[in-house]
Design a protein around this motif. Structure first.
Motif, PDB file in Angstrom:
ATOM      1  N   HIS A 158     101.631  55.316 -36.305  1.00  0.00           N
ATOM      2  CA  HIS A 158     101.968  53.990 -36.697  1.00  0.00           C
ATOM      3  C   HIS A 158     100.426  52.945 -36.371  1.00  0.00           C
ATOM      4  CE1 HIS A 158     106.525  54.636 -35.595  1.00  0.00           C
ATOM      5  NE2 HIS A 158     105.547  55.545 -35.233  1.00  0.00           N
ATOM      6  N   HIS A 164     109.830  63.572 -34.974  1.00  0.00           N
ATOM      7  CA  HIS A 164     111.047  64.267 -33.233  1.00  0.00           C
ATOM      8  C   HIS A 164     111.572  65.320 -34.165  1.00  0.00           C
ATOM      9  CE1 HIS A 164     108.182  60.786 -31.990  1.00  0.00           C
ATOM     10  NE2 HIS A 164     109.362  60.005 -32.894  1.00  0.00           N
ATOM     11  N   ASP A 172     101.296  60.409 -33.515  1.00  0.00           N
ATOM     12  CA  ASP A 172     102.541  59.329 -33.191  1.00  0.00           C
ATOM     13  C   ASP A 172     102.310  58.314 -32.396  1.00  0.00           C
ATOM     14  OD1 ASP A 172     104.997  57.736 -32.928  1.00  0.00           O
ATOM     15  OD2 ASP A 172     105.923  58.830 -31.496  1.00  0.00           O
ATOM     16  N   HIS A 189     102.221  61.410 -38.692  1.00  0.00           N
ATOM     17  CA  HIS A 189     102.901  60.185 -38.221  1.00  0.00           C
ATOM     18  C   HIS A 189     102.290  59.996 -37.253  1.00  0.00           C
ATOM     19  CE1 HIS A 189     106.871  57.871 -37.950  1.00  0.00           C
ATOM     20  NE2 HIS A 189     106.533  58.390 -36.101  1.00  0.00           N
ATOM     21  N   HIS A 227     111.958  58.213 -38.793  1.00  0.00           N
ATOM     22  CA  HIS A 227     112.345  58.669 -36.851  1.00  0.00           C
ATOM     23  C   HIS A 227     113.788  59.977 -36.826  1.00  0.00           C
ATOM     24  CE1 HIS A 227     109.452  55.756 -36.289  1.00  0.00           C
ATOM     25  NE2 HIS A 227     108.984  56.498 -35.682  1.00  0.00           N
TER      26      HIS A 227
END
Ligand code: GUN
Ligand code: ZN
Length: 427
Positions: A70, A262, A315, A68, A223
């Motif tokens: 971005h 998460h 993340d 995960h 998420h």
């Protein structure tokens, strides 16, 4: 040309047990696949003429897989938000709006992927921005490197800023176009990517579920249950839902191809539903401590009567490091605070073979095994003075791995290979 990589080899078997050779070798063919792996003393005659790179006592292991991350947040680490929602509004949405510019996105994709490789990460499940051109740029750059990369254009049609919003219709159309253009090209895969329940309307979540059902082989990433403020807002936006997980469940988004970042504050009911569906919760420890989101408990999520599959990830840019070593070190600390003491071997396995399974790319990466691609990282346990001192008192492989995850980062990454090609070397 076939070549042989020598060093201390480490990989995790199908049953997650470590396979370690103090003096190991990996033979790699022209096509980037592993032709043979084992102790140097047993290297078959056929490979004696091959080119050799000998890393001595350094650890040659499967490249890290980040479950995960971005892409359009690649330069916004360390943005000091009050909490998740403040951080998104003040820093993240404005930064992601830059990716409407195709040239900007293309240049950023090169930097982003080179940075992953510098940190020993050879595969990832990544978010793009809402802009189709952002996903095009990342897919193209990953394909040029031969990487097994999974990504998708983010869908978000409310509660953001206009520059990063789409509509249910444009989001669906662009998702289908991107899937057709990239899914299955080389090692690329598509992930349907509704950002989270706050930024997608009912109509968009419904279409997301339909896309997941109709696009063969696609994953779904979003998420879930990250921060108390987020959970309260979801409850007010979806008053009929039993809980946060039920919002996604209602729209058909729970499946064994679904990955939820998460999962910190989940109830027993939510864990049981996630477990039944075969979905994955991705632990993002540096992000959770940085944004003050909470302490995710691996043993709670994995309760034997309703075990939830787990992954582990940086993340970035909520996370504070690109390094999966630093991420595993932070996971260790978060789990210690949650009352559980994972071994280094368990965490290294999660970051390689474990994440490969969760991302459904374990058929071709995540382990040093015949027929898989040689996606490898070479770790130097003596890379820094502090690490070198620590090795003077290390007495086991577990000691060395433990010191690497607590003290290591990109300085410990000597080299990174994708499909047998050395794409990063630390001078
Ligand atoms: N929830 C929705 N979007 C994001 C994001 O970009 N980062 C994190 N950490 N949580 C999110
Ligand atoms: Zn995230």
């Amino acid at each position: 040309m076939t070549h042989v990589i020598k060093g201390q080899t480490l990989s995790f078997a199908e049953d997650d047990t470590p396979r370690h050779e103090a003096r190991g070798a990996v033979a790699v063919g022209d096509d980037g696949t592993i032709l043979w792996a084992g102790p140097q003393s047993l290297l078959p005659q056929d490979f004696l003429q091959a080119d050799v790179t000998d890393y001595g006592e350094m650890i040659v292991m499967p490249g890290f897989i980040d479950a995960h991350i971005h892409f359009p947040q690649y330069r916004m680490l360390a943005a000091p938000g009050k909490d998740l929602l403040d951080w998104l509004t003040r820093f993240t949405f404005p930064e992601e709006s830059r990716y409407a510019d195709q040239a900007y996105a293309a240049a950023a994709a090169e930097i982003f992927l080179d940075r992953l490789l510098q940190h020993g990460t050879t595969s990832a499940l990544a978010f793009c921005s809402v802009h189709k051109s952002c996903a095009d740029a990342l897919f193209a750059a990953a394909d040029a490197r031969g990487m097994a990369l999974i990504t998708g254009k983010t869908m978000m049609d409310r509660n953001a800023i206009p520059a990063v919003e789409d509509t249910p219709e444009t989001g669906a159309r662009e998702t289908e176009e991107l899937y057709r253009a990239w899914h299955g090209k080389g090692r690329l895969r598509y992930a349907v990517t509704p950002r989270f329940a706050i930024t997608s309307s009912d109509a968009q979540l419904k279409i997301s579920g339909e896309l997941l059902a109709s696009l063969p082989g696609a994953l779904m990433q979003t998420h879930l249950s990250e921060s108390p403020g987020e959970i309260a807002m979801v409850a007010s936006l979806f008053p009929k839902a039993k809980d946060y997980t039920d919002v996604y469940d209602h729209f058909g988004l729970l499946s064994d191809r679904s990955l939820f970042a998460h999962g910190i504050h989940l109830s027993e009911r939510e864990c049981a539903r996630l477990s039944d569906s075969g979905a994955t919760v991705v632990h993002c420890p540096t992000s959770n401590t940085f944004l003050g989101s909470g302490l995710m408990s691996m043993p709670y999520l994995r309760k034997p009567e309703r075990p939830v599959h787990l992954g582990v990830a940086t993340d970035v840019g909520g996370g504070t490091s690109y390094s999966m070593l630093a991420t595993l070190g932070e996971a260790y600390k978060v789990q210690m605070l949650a009352g559980y003491k994972p071994s280094a071997a368990e965490l290294f396995c999660m970051a390689t073979r474990g994440n490969a399974r969760r991302l459904k790319i374990d058929h071709d990466t995540g382990a040093i095994e015949l027929g898989k691609f040689a996606d490898l990282v070479v770790l130097d346990p003596h890379a820094t003075p502090v690490l070198a001192s620590r090795q003077e008192v290390s007495t086991s492989l577990e000691d060395v791995l433990f010191s690497l995850m607590i003290l290591g980062d990109d300085r410990a990454v000597k080299a990174t290979y994708v499909k047998g090609r050395k794409l990063h070397v630390r001078a």
